[in-house]
Design a protein around this motif. Structure first.
Motif, PDB file in Angstrom:
ATOM      1  N   GLY A 160       1.019  -1.226   0.032  1.00  0.00           N
ATOM      2  CA  GLY A 160      -0.587  -0.413  -0.086  1.00  0.00           C
ATOM      3  C   GLY A 160       0.779   1.304   0.242  1.00  0.00           C
ATOM      4  O   GLY A 160       0.346   2.200   0.446  1.00  0.00           O
ATOM      5  N   ILE A 161       2.157   1.212  -0.570  1.00  0.00           N
ATOM      6  CA  ILE A 161       2.640   2.230  -0.633  1.00  0.00           C
ATOM      7  C   ILE A 161       2.573   3.732  -1.773  1.00  0.00           C
ATOM      8  O   ILE A 161       1.686   3.147  -3.148  1.00  0.00           O
ATOM      9  CB  ILE A 161       4.026   1.921  -1.546  1.00  0.00           C
ATOM     10  N   SER A 162       1.610   5.221  -1.312  1.00  0.00           N
ATOM     11  CA  SER A 162       1.457   6.596  -1.287  1.00  0.00           C
ATOM     12  C   SER A 162       2.305   6.916  -1.614  1.00  0.00           C
ATOM     13  O   SER A 162       3.135   7.507  -0.424  1.00  0.00           O
ATOM     14  CB  SER A 162      -0.166   6.129  -0.887  1.00  0.00           C
ATOM     15  N   LYS A 163       2.957   7.681  -2.582  1.00  0.00           N
ATOM     16  CA  LYS A 163       3.788   9.123  -2.368  1.00  0.00           C
ATOM     17  C   LYS A 163       3.568  10.330  -2.757  1.00  0.00           C
ATOM     18  O   LYS A 163       2.900  10.222  -4.391  1.00  0.00           O
ATOM     19  CB  LYS A 163       4.854   8.588  -2.675  1.00  0.00           C
ATOM     20  N   THR A 164       3.323  11.603  -2.482  1.00  0.00           N
ATOM     21  CA  THR A 164       2.519  12.500  -3.394  1.00  0.00           C
ATOM     22  C   THR A 164       3.245  13.579  -3.158  1.00  0.00           C
ATOM     23  O   THR A 164       4.202  13.789  -1.966  1.00  0.00           O
ATOM     24  CB  THR A 164       0.911  13.258  -2.094  1.00  0.00           C
ATOM     25  N   PHE A 165       3.759  14.622  -4.099  1.00  0.00           N
ATOM     26  CA  PHE A 165       4.348  15.365  -4.270  1.00  0.00           C
ATOM     27  C   PHE A 165       3.175  16.706  -5.054  1.00  0.00           C
ATOM     28  O   PHE A 165       1.910  16.665  -5.322  1.00  0.00           O
ATOM     29  CB  PHE A 165       4.965  15.831  -5.263  1.00  0.00           C
ATOM     30  N   PRO A 166       3.885  17.902  -4.449  1.00  0.00           N
ATOM     31  CA  PRO A 166       2.923  18.899  -5.123  1.00  0.00           C
ATOM     32  C   PRO A 166       1.853  18.580  -6.228  1.00  0.00           C
ATOM     33  O   PRO A 166       3.399  19.084  -7.071  1.00  0.00           O
ATOM     34  CB  PRO A 166       4.045  19.890  -4.783  1.00  0.00           C
ATOM     35  N   GLY A 167       0.917  18.817  -6.008  1.00  0.00           N
ATOM     36  CA  GLY A 167       0.486  18.626  -7.339  1.00  0.00           C
ATOM     37  C   GLY A 167      -0.350  17.836  -7.440  1.00  0.00           C
ATOM     38  O   GLY A 167      -0.306  17.028  -8.568  1.00  0.00           O
TER      39      GLY A 167
ATOM     40  N   TYR B  63      13.801   8.869  -0.061  1.00  0.00           N
ATOM     41  CA  TYR B  63      12.457   9.733   0.823  1.00  0.00           C
ATOM     42  C   TYR B  63      12.314   8.904   1.324  1.00  0.00           C
ATOM     43  O   TYR B  63      12.165   7.531   1.709  1.00  0.00           O
ATOM     44  CB  TYR B  63      11.297   9.259  -0.100  1.00  0.00           C
ATOM     45  N   PRO B  64      12.640   9.392   2.830  1.00  0.00           N
ATOM     46  CA  PRO B  64      12.908   8.791   3.982  1.00  0.00           C
ATOM     47  C   PRO B  64      11.348   7.972   4.793  1.00  0.00           C
ATOM     48  O   PRO B  64       9.690   8.321   4.271  1.00  0.00           O
ATOM     49  CB  PRO B  64      13.366   9.651   4.904  1.00  0.00           C
ATOM     50  N   HIS B  65      11.009   7.055   5.663  1.00  0.00           N
ATOM     51  CA  HIS B  65      10.007   7.098   6.577  1.00  0.00           C
ATOM     52  C   HIS B  65       9.008   7.851   6.996  1.00  0.00           C
ATOM     53  O   HIS B  65       9.978   8.933   7.521  1.00  0.00           O
ATOM     54  CB  HIS B  65      10.198   5.760   7.618  1.00  0.00           C
ATOM     55  N   GLY B  66       7.639   8.194   6.351  1.00  0.00           N
ATOM     56  CA  GLY B  66       7.620   9.193   6.862  1.00  0.00           C
ATOM     57  C   GLY B  66       7.495  10.122   6.537  1.00  0.00           C
ATOM     58  O   GLY B  66       5.714  10.559   6.435  1.00  0.00           O
ATOM     59  N   SER B  67       7.912  10.205   5.180  1.00  0.00           N
ATOM     60  CA  SER B  67       7.430  10.975   3.742  1.00  0.00           C
ATOM     61  C   SER B  67       6.868  10.173   2.636  1.00  0.00           C
ATOM     62  O   SER B  67       5.696  10.724   1.599  1.00  0.00           O
ATOM     63  CB  SER B  67       8.597  11.582   2.907  1.00  0.00           C
ATOM     64  N   TYR B  68       6.001   9.151   3.634  1.00  0.00           N
ATOM     65  CA  TYR B  68       4.784   8.687   2.304  1.00  0.00           C
ATOM     66  C   TYR B  68       4.246   7.339   3.680  1.00  0.00           C
ATOM     67  O   TYR B  68       4.054   6.808   4.552  1.00  0.00           O
ATOM     68  CB  TYR B  68       5.498   7.274   1.502  1.00  0.00           C
ATOM     69  N   GLU B  69       3.698   6.761   2.720  1.00  0.00           N
ATOM     70  CA  GLU B  69       1.863   6.774   3.179  1.00  0.00           C
ATOM     71  C   GLU B  69       2.558   4.541   3.342  1.00  0.00           C
ATOM     72  O   GLU B  69       2.913   4.339   1.649  1.00  0.00           O
ATOM     73  CB  GLU B  69       0.721   6.423   3.377  1.00  0.00           C
TER      74      GLU B  69
END
Length: 508
Positions: A8-15, A53-59
């Motif tokens: 369930g890895i999710s990662k968001t950048f601005p926009g 991208y360290p732990h806490g910057s993604y789900e």
């Protein structure tokens, strides 16, 4: 048994939502391929895994060897034996092989490096990856293929258990690619697990045990290599069938736009070496013309020497534009004459990576966004936005730095830059190198649109099927000479190779 599970890895950048609930499972001892279009999220997923991208910057969760991981950085993942080799190699050119292998991982005691031990271990690691170069060799003097092997030796020095390779063969010639793939199979036999990101489906089929396809930041499928076909992979990657690999086109060919006569070019440094010999070719209005040849045939040297004499010395010959002799002796004069050249090396020669999209698009034609010599920022933004929409550049906005775009979108920015100069003839040097099948199809569509507008397109490509699928005529080059031309109706890979082999060694 799964060595790695990403749940369930999710990662968001601005926009932008780069990853959306991605799942990935990698078995112990397998080679697992990840494919998808440029911008699909492949590299982002691997950067999450390796701690970039360290732990806490993604789900989501990373489960490695049965434990849930919380990597705070690359050092944490490397301590667990997870090593990533990025597409842009992280070697220091001025340092030796030995210094690169143990940089940050020095063989030292009391702050003093043990050089005999370092050299001995370097020799052992180089043997493992099949290199015979001396440990003291400066890395910058090695070819790209050998540098890639040095990167793998560097990973072995860190006791790698899971090796991640991001497009490992993108910049390699065929022989070097095969050596690298053979090494991956050897490492697999030694128990090393590998994840390979690649868009080269033939290479994936050769070495991978399983393939996971990612599209638009989400997992589409995971398949055993034995169960896949190229058509299935492409369909999963782009979300549609690609029965027609090249877009349909009905040529409307007119008068000659550009003609090159008696073109001769000498090597810029080696005074006795002639690179181009009496080259002659022409391009008509609405025509896509290909230039085929093996590595070192002189195709890029020909194109760059014509475009502002960007390559070579003692250049002689004529360039005619619209029937008139044209001065192309500088880049500015070549642009003014109606020429544009899209380099094969977009990252080094085509773009200013740390600048935003809008600055890159307008760079070759600043007068077009200026009033009385002063840059009009509103006009610059409007022009960039126009090309962003027309070229379908996938980005939140034109102020995004180009370095953050995928390879296919970077290529569209380079094309936009030169289209803004309004060229009559556009020379494209390896326009689809390093981009996936979906982005390739979009570039082909842009080329067809340019031809439909009455412009001339010259396409240099190492992929013969691409030339055969896109070009109205193909010139064949070898050792600096144009050996002949083939009409679309008579061109084939066999005929192109026959021309090259028949004339091989006759360019002296």
């Amino acid at each position: 048994m799964a060595l790695l599970e990403m749940r369930g890895i999710s990662k968001t950048f601005p926009g932008v939502r780069a990853l959306d609930n991605v799942t990935l499972a990698v078995e112990q001892g397998e080679i697992h391929a990840i494919c998808g279009e440029n911008g699909a999220g492949k590299s982002t997923l691997m950067k999450v895994l390796s701690g970039v991208y360290p732990h806490g910057s993604y789900e989501g969760d990373i489960v490695y060897n049965g434990e849930t991981m919380a990597f705070r950085g690359i050092r944490d993942s490397e301590d667990r034996g997870i090593i990533i080799i990025h597409q842009e190699l992280a070697l220091v050119p001025l340092l030796s092989i030995a210094e690169n292998l143990f940089l940050g991982n020095e063989r030292a005691k009391g702050g003093v490096i043990n050089w005999p031990e370092t050299m001995q271990q370097t020799e052992a690691l180089l043997r493992k990856v099949g290199l015979t170069d001396a440990p003291a060799t400066q890395v910058g003097k090695l070819g790209v293929g050998k540098q890639q092997l040095v990167e793998i030796a560097k990973a072995l020095a860190k006791d790698v258990r899971l090796l991640i390779l991001d497009e490992p063969t993108a910049a390699l010639q065929e022989n070097d690619s095969q050596k690298l793939l053979d090494l991956l199979l050897e490492l697999k036999a030694q128990g090393v697990t590998s994840i390979m990101i690649s868009h080269k489906l033939n290479e994936i089929s050769r070495v991978a045990d399983r393939i996971t396809v990612i599209r638009d930041g989400a997992t589409v499928s995971t398949l055993d290599t034995a169960d896949i076909t190229e058509e299935r992979i492409i369909r999963d990657m782009v979300g549609r069938d690609m029965a027609h690999r090249y877009p349909d086109r009905t040529p409307q060919i007119g008068e000659v736009l550009m003609e090159v006569k008696g073109w001769n070019v000498w090597h810029p440094d080696q005074k006795d070496r002639q690179m181009i010999r009496d080259a002659a070719f022409h391009v008509r209005k609405g025509e896509i013309v290909g230039i085929a040849g093996l590595m070192g045939a002189g195709r890029t040297e020909l194109a760059m020497s014509i475009f502002g004499r960007s390559y070579g010395r003692n250049i002689t010959g004529q360039v005619m534009m619209g029937g008139q002799v044209a001065d192309t002796s500088t880049v500015a004069k070549a642009v003014a004459a109606g020429l544009a050249y899209v380099t094969e090396d977009r990252k080094v020669l085509g773009l200013v990576l740390e600048e935003p999209i809008l600055r890159n698009i307008t760079l070759a034609n600043l007068p077009g966004v200026a009033q009385r010599g002063v840059l009009d920022k509103r006009r610059e933004s409007a022009v960039a936005e126009k090309y962003r929409r027309a070229m379908a550049i996938r980005t939140p906005g034109v102020f995004q730095k180009v370095v953050n775009l995928s390879g296919g979108n970077q290529q569209k920015v380079v094309l936009s830059k030169w289209l803004f100069t309004d060229p009559q003839v556009l020379i494209l040097d390896e326009p689809t190198r390093g981009i996936d099948v979906g982005a390739k199809f979009e570039i082909y569509g842009i080329m067809n649109d340019l031809a439909a507008q009455g412009r001339g397109v010259v396409m240099i490509s190492s992929e013969m099927p691409e030339l055969l699928g896109m070009c109205d005529r193909i010139y064949v080059m070898n050792e600096g000479r144009i050996l002949g031309e083939l009409a679309r109706s008579e061109a084939s890979q066999e005929r192109i190779m026959a021309l090259i082999l028949k004339n091989n060694g006759k360019a002296a």
